[in-house]
Design an enzyme around this catalytic site. Structure first.
Site, PDB file in Angstrom:
ATOM      1  N   GLY A 291       0.824  -1.203   0.000  1.00 51.11           N
ATOM      2  CA  GLY A 291       0.000   0.000   0.000  1.00 51.11           C
ATOM      3  C   GLY A 291       0.861   1.256   0.000  1.00 51.11           C
ATOM      4  O   GLY A 291       1.974   1.287  -0.529  1.00 51.11           O
ATOM      5  N   SER A 292       0.356   2.303   0.646  1.00 55.16           N
ATOM      6  CA  SER A 292       0.988   3.625   0.555  1.00 55.16           C
ATOM      7  C   SER A 292       2.350   3.715   1.240  1.00 55.16           C
ATOM      8  O   SER A 292       3.077   4.691   1.011  1.00 55.16           O
ATOM      9  CB  SER A 292       0.046   4.688   1.119  1.00 55.16           C
ATOM     10  OG  SER A 292      -1.103   4.813   0.306  1.00 55.16           O
TER      11      SER A 292
END
Length: 633
Positions: A291-292
Site C-alpha cells: 500500500g501507501s
C-alpha cells in the site's frame, strides 16, 4: 622296510608337535608381552556399559546479555534389565509414576539389552516423579542427568527463537538454524559389568563430562521486544484481526531490535499448537501489498533522478487519473487540489504518485524497485524468508507502473519494506539485516564470531536521503501520520492502507493497515513497522488505527533507548479530529490546593496535603482532558 617307515612317521609327528608347541608358546609370549594392553582394553570394552549424560545447549541472550533461552537440569529414567529381579512390580511402579500403560513399561524393562532408556515416557521427568522413583529404591532402575530447554518469557519472540524436541534437537527458528553451534557434546558415566549386570567392584567408574554448546547473542533488545509485544497483544485482542506483526531495526547496522507477530505460541508447550502457527514467522514469511508505505521508495527514486523539486514543483490532484482506460482514484473525494510534491507524499496522493512514476519512466521505475531489494530476499539469518512478488519486466506495462507507484499489484514482506526504509534514511545504503550478533564459547565467554554490518548496495545519495528524512517528518506532523506524533520527538513516518486480495479479487471490506516510522528523523536510530491484517470494528485507515498503536510503542521505546526530546521538531497540524496532547507539569512538593489545570483532571490518593508522587511523571504527555494520579503524604 615297513618298520623303518613307521619310525620315520613317528619322528615327523614329534617334530610337528614340538614345532606347534613352540608356535603356541611364541604366540602366548607375544600376546602377553606385546598385546596384553590391547586385549585387556578390548575385554573391558565388552564389559563396559555407559549411562549417557545430556550436554546442555548454548544459552541465547539479547543484545544486553539478558538470557532469553536457558537450560534446566532434569532427570530421565534408564534401566539395566539384568539387574531387575521383580520385573512385574517394577513395571507396575514405573507405569504408575510415569502415567503410562503397564505393557509399555514391561516390554522395555524385559528387553535383552545391557541398558534401556525409558523413552519417551521417562525422558525429562518432573522433580516429584524423580523423588518418588528414588524413594522406592528399585533395583536396576536409575535416574540419569538430563537437560531441558526452557523459555522463561514463554510466548515472547517465539516464532524467531523456535523450539527443541524431546531429544534436545532444534526443530524450528534459531534453535534449528544454529543447531550445529547450540548443540553440545554428550558425556557418559562408564562402568564395568558382568554378563548378569553385576558391577565389577575392582574397576572404578569413569565419568566423561559433557561439554556445553556455544551460546548466541542476538541483536534483539529485550526491553524493546517486551514493549512491542505488549502493544501488539493489546491490539490483537481489541481489533481481532487475522494477524498482526511488528518489526524494529537499527537502520545504520541492519540489526533487528524486535520482531513479533500474532497469533503466536509458547515454545515450552509447542506440541499444543498447530504447525501453521509456529512455522510462520510473519515479518519474514508473509508477503502482501504494502500500500501507501511503498510510496516512500518511489518518491525517493524521483528525487534521486531529479524529476521534481519537492518544495517548489507542484501537481494538481483532481481526484482521479486515467491510465490505459482504468481510472485511479485519490483516497480523498475530489482530490487534494494544487500541492507541492512534498504535499503529494504528505497527503498520500495516488494520482500524484502516478505522476512521479510517469516522470521516472518504466525502465527506471523498475530499476529502483529492484535496487531497493523488492523481489529478492534480504538475506536475513532467519528461516523461511520470502522473496515477495514482483512483476516480471516483460509484463511491467504502463498500468503496472502506475499501480505499483502507490504499492498495489506488487507484494513485499515486512523485512523488505523495513530494510528499504533503512536505506531511505541512513544515507542510501541497502544493508543485509541480521539477528545473531555473535557466537560465544560457553566455558570461556570468548567471542568466537561477531557479525559485522554488510552493505549490499548504495541506492540513493546522501542528499536524497536527507530530503527523504524531511519529507517523512512532514508526513508525521502535517500529513497522514499525525496519530503517531509525540511532542518533543522528531518522528518520520508513512502510513498504508491496502485492499486484501480474496479469491483473486480485491475485497471491499478487508484491508491490511500499516505504518512505518523512523526515530529520531534527524539522527535515525530505529525503523519500526506495524501491519494488521483485516481488523474488525474499526476505521479502515492505517494512520487512524495503527497510528495510536505506534505512538504508544514509541512513547516508551524512545525514552528507553535514551533518546532525548528536542525543541526543533515540526509542530503538529491539528485538525478537528485530533485530540491535543498536554505536557504534564511537575506537581511533586506542591500543596494539594495548588494542583490545578484547565486541561487536566486529577485523582488524589492518600492522606495529607503535600504531593509526594504523580503518574504519569512530569514531562510526559496525556490527551487534553486526561487524568493525572496525585499521591499525597
Amino acid at each position: 622296510m615297513q618298520e623303518y617307515k613307521s619310525i620315520y612317521r613317528i619322528k615327523i609327528f614329534k617334530i610337528i608337535i614340538i614345532f606347534s608347541f613352540f608356535l603356541i608358546s611364541f604366540k602366548l609370549a607375544y600376546l602377553q608381552l606385546y598385546k596384553s594392553n590391547e586385549l585387556a582394553s578390548k575385554a573391558l570394552e565388552s564389559w563396559q556399559r555407559s549411562f549417557p549424560i545430556e550436554a546442555p545447549r548454548g544459552i541465547i541472550y539479547d543484545c544486553n546479555g539478558s538470557p532469553l533461552v536457558i537450560n534446566q537440569p532434569v532427570m530421565s529414567v534408564a534401566v539395566i534389565p539384568f539387574q531387575i529381579k521383580d520385573k512385574e512390580n517394577t513395571a507396575k511402579y514405573l507405569a504408575n509414576i510415569l502415567q503410562v500403560e503397564y505393557d509399555i513399561i514391561f516390554k522395555k524393562i524385559t528387553k535383552k539389552a545391557s541398558i534401556v532408556k525409558i523413552y519417551p515416557e521417562g525422558k525429562q521427568i518432573s522433580i516429584q516423579q524423580a523423588k518418588t522413583i528414588d524413594s522406592l529404591d528399585l533395583k536396576g532402575v536409575y535416574l540419569i542427568q538430563d537437560s531441558m530447554r526452557y523459555y522463561p518469557y514463554n510466548n515472547l519472540l517465539s516464532h524467531t527463537i523456535g523450539f527443541v524436541g524431546l531429544d534436545n534437537q532444534g526443530l524450528a527458528g534459531i534453535e534449528n538454524k544454529y543447531e550445529q553451534y547450540l548443540k553440545g557434546k554428550n558425556g557418559n558415566l562408564n562402568y564395568i559389568m558382568d554378563a548378569k549386570g553385576g558391577l565389577f567392584n575392582s574397576y572404578a567408574s569413569e565419568l566423561v563430562f559433557p561439554s556445553s554448546g556455544m551460546s548466541l547473542q542476538l541483536t534483539i533488545d529485550l526491553g524493546i521486544q517486551q514493549i512491542v509485544e505488549r502493544e501488539l497483544s493489546n491490539a490483537y485482542l481489541k481489533y481481532n484481526p487475522e494477524s498482526i506483526l511488528a518489526l524494529a531495526m537499527n537502520p545504520n547496522t541492519g540489526e533487528i531490535r524486535a520482531i513479533a507477530s500474532y497469533p503466536n505460541y509458547n515454545p515450552n508447550e509447542y506440541q499444543k499448537y498447530d504447525s501453521s502457527i509456529y512455522n510462520q514467522n510473519l515479518p519474514i514469511w508473509k508477503s502482501f501489498e504494502p500500500g501507501s508505505t511503498f510510496k516512500g521508495v518511489i518518491f525517493a527514486a524521483g528525487l534521486e533522478e531529479k524529476k521534481f523539486d519537492m518544495y517548489k514543483d507542484t501537481y494538481y490532484d483532481s481526484g482521479t487519473v486515467n491510465v490505459e482506460g482504468f481510472t485511479i482514484k485519490s483516497w480523498k473525494k475530489g482530490g487534494h487540489g494544487l500541492q507541492t510534491f512534498l504535499e503529494v507524499l504528505q497527503n498520500s496522493s495516488n494520482p500524484g504518485m502516478v505522476e512521479i512514476s510517469n516522470r521516472l519512466g518504466n525502465d527506471k521505475m523498475y530499476e529502483y524497485i529492484t535496487k531497493f531489494g523488492f523481489g529478492s530476499k534480504t538475506g536475513i539469518d532467519i528461516v523461511g524468508e520470502t522473496t515477495g512478488i514482483l512483476f516480471q519486466k516483460e509484463y511491467y506495462g504502463a498500468l503496472e507502473q502506475a499501480t505499483s507507484s502507490f504499492g498495489q499489484g506488487i507484494s513485499s514482506s515486512a523485512i523488505q519494506l523495513v530494510n528499504a526504509y533503512a536505506a531511505l534514511v541512513n544515507g542510501g545504503y541497502l544493508l543485509e539485516p541480521y539477528i545473531v550478533k555473535s557466537i560465544i564459547h560457553t566455558s570461556t565467554n570468548d567471542v568466537i564470531y561477531e557479525r559485522e554490518t554488510t552493505i549490499k548496495d548504495r541506492v540513493i545519495s546522501q542528499e536524497t536521503s536527507s530530503l527523504m528524512r524531511d519529507a517523512l517528518e512532514h508526513v508525521t506532523a502535517l500529513g497522514s501520520g499525525r496519530k503517531a506524533y509525540i511532542e518533543g520527538y522528531r518522528i518520520g513516518s508513512k502510513t498504508g492502507t491496502s485492499q486484501k486480495v480474496v479469491d483473486g479479487k480485491y475485497s471491499d471490506t478487508e484491508y491490511i493497515l500499516s505504518m512505518i516510522t523512523v526515530s529520531p528523523i534527524n539522527d535515525p536510530q530505529l525503523v519500526l513497522y506495524i501491519a494488521m491484517d483485516a481488523p474488525k470494528s474499526t476505521i479502515q485507515y492505517g494512520g487512524t488505527t495503527i497510528g495510536p498503536i505506534m505512538q504508544k510503542m514509541l512513547s516508551e521505546i524512545l525514552p528507553y533507548m535514551g533518546i532525548k526530546k528536542q525543541k526543533n521538531e515540526l509542530t503538529k497540524d491539528y485538525t478537528w479530529m485530533d485530540i491535543k496532547e498536554i505536557e504534564i507539569p511537575n506537581y511533586i512538593g506542591f500543596d494539594k490546593s495548588k494542583v490545578k489545570s484547565q486541561n487536566l483532571k486529577f485523582t488524589f490518593i492518600g492522606e495529607g496535603n503535600i504531593v509526594i508522587d504523580q503518574l504519569p511523571s512530569p514531562g510526559n504527555y496525556v490527551d487534553d482532558g486526561g487524568t493525572v494520579l496525585i499521591m499525597l503524604g
